[in-house]
Design an enzyme around this catalytic site. Sequence first.
Site, PDB file in Angstrom:
ATOM      1  N   SER A  83       0.836  -1.199   0.000  1.00  0.00           N
ATOM      2  CA  SER A  83       0.000   0.000   0.000  1.00  0.00           C
ATOM      3  C   SER A  83       0.877   1.257   0.000  1.00  0.00           C
ATOM      4  O   SER A  83       1.692   1.448  -0.897  1.00  0.00           O
ATOM      5  CB  SER A  83      -0.950  -0.042   1.198  1.00  0.00           C
ATOM      6  OG  SER A  83      -1.912   0.979   1.130  1.00  0.00           O
TER       7      SER A  83
ATOM      8  N   HIS B 144      -8.308  -4.625  -1.122  1.00  0.00           N
ATOM      9  CA  HIS B 144      -7.051  -4.093  -0.589  1.00  0.00           C
ATOM     10  C   HIS B 144      -6.556  -4.904   0.610  1.00  0.00           C
ATOM     11  O   HIS B 144      -5.352  -5.091   0.781  1.00  0.00           O
ATOM     12  CB  HIS B 144      -7.267  -2.633  -0.180  1.00  0.00           C
ATOM     13  CG  HIS B 144      -6.006  -1.857   0.009  1.00  0.00           C
ATOM     14  ND1 HIS B 144      -5.181  -1.501  -1.034  1.00  0.00           N
ATOM     15  CD2 HIS B 144      -5.419  -1.357   1.127  1.00  0.00           C
ATOM     16  CE1 HIS B 144      -4.148  -0.810  -0.572  1.00  0.00           C
ATOM     17  NE2 HIS B 144      -4.272  -0.714   0.737  1.00  0.00           N
TER      18      HIS B 144
ATOM     19  N   ASP C   8      -9.720  -3.910  -5.581  1.00  0.00           N
ATOM     20  CA  ASP C   8      -9.134  -2.973  -4.621  1.00  0.00           C
ATOM     21  C   ASP C   8      -9.712  -1.591  -4.883  1.00  0.00           C
ATOM     22  O   ASP C   8      -9.472  -0.999  -5.935  1.00  0.00           O
ATOM     23  CB  ASP C   8      -7.605  -2.967  -4.780  1.00  0.00           C
ATOM     24  CG  ASP C   8      -6.897  -2.185  -3.687  1.00  0.00           C
ATOM     25  OD1 ASP C   8      -7.513  -1.256  -3.131  1.00  0.00           O
ATOM     26  OD2 ASP C   8      -5.730  -2.491  -3.404  1.00  0.00           O
TER      27      ASP C   8
END
Length: 458
Positions: free
Chosen positions: A266, A399, A367
């Site tokens: 991320s 995600h 995501d």
Amino acid sequence: MQRPILPISNPSLKSLPSIVTSEAAGTVPLRSENELASTCLLISQQSEDEKVDQVKPLLSTSADSTSTNGTAAAAPKFYQKRRRRTASSSSLSDDFEARSSEDRIGHALSETYLMRLKLCRYIGLGYKFITRLVAITFYSFLIFPGFIRVAYYYYSSRQVRRDIVYGNQPRNKLDLYLPKNPDGPKPVVAFITGGAWIIGYKAWGSLLGQQLCERDIIVACIDYRNFPKVTIGDMVNDASQGISFVFNHIAEYGGDPNRIYLMGQSAGAHIAACALVEQAIKEANGDNTSWSVSRIKAYFGLSGGYNLFNLLDHFHTRGLYRSVFLRMMEGEKSLRRFSPEVLLQDPANRNAASLLPPTVLFHGTEDYSIPCDSSKSFAETLQSLGVKAEAVMYEGKTHTDVFVQDPMRGGDNEMVRDLVAFIHNGDEEALVKDSTMPPRKRLVPEFMLNLARTISPF
């Protein structure tokens, strides 16, 4: 005789523009501070120019207007005095004479406008903040059984070396996850955790560290300072310093300094990519560096974003507002500097691109925190520059699925399997051992993971 504007007993705000009064004929002065505040509330919705234009007549008197019999209307002494001064002095002197009154009026306007603005901001930010806070609370509750087990391992296992200092700044520390088998130098993954650049913490990598060290891979989870304490430049510097420490000291812990892989998840994937590209540019320009990009065996990006220009509006709709994000990224002018994809498209950095290691970008197709197109686009850019790169998409994964829910399901984790296969490529003994590994135990019941996936705010 018209009533003068009531004085407003508030101190002036020098940072706000002055409101210049007008003496246009035929207007009616405000009777009270409440009337002024009410009017200001209406005009605060307009642009600055429109606000000034509408405030002028409301603050004026009809001192210059004449009655039906030609007699001039009486005016407050303040404005009579001002007209006399106008005939004999410049407009600059007029403004100075009236500044005290104007500042009080301007402050009343600004207070009303700012109060409304703060209220709207509070409602907007508060709504999203509260909904996400509730969501993350329930999300954490649902996966709490897994967190308890991971936390127990993190604090009790002898395979975890916590809080190894790598720099002199706060949070310049890292955790090492060491395999039980001490034989031979082990491959190493230098891992940068995610957290929206705000809540990143090295312990978030505990679940991944546990899975990889079970497969004879050392994991170094590098911590870094977060916003608002610092901005993105400091985060990248922290990560780069942590990577340098891994290169210089990992042999002391049984790691192989010639088999070091860089990975981020991320926001951590973005920070790691920034550090990697920045280091490559320095090397291409002949600058002194504390570690070499050529020594990185591969870069793994998990659910990362690499072009901030494409993500700015997306983050804004997700609640990471444009103004906050720009402060985090050191302003709009710095977006290019911290967009690895954009930097590498610059012909001046073509030599830097040639130094980059093979790159694998993992991403879930569902995501909605960082769209999977971010990884696809970055992989295509790298390929066009001659870098060996690929984007691995996980169909239907969000995600958090790839990094949290799937590992807590136990059994065979698809992303970890692909990651280990790449690291152990060419090592037949390690590949055989991987194939005979017993399945990992489930940490959280399936119905709780499915519900957590549904309400996840990420």
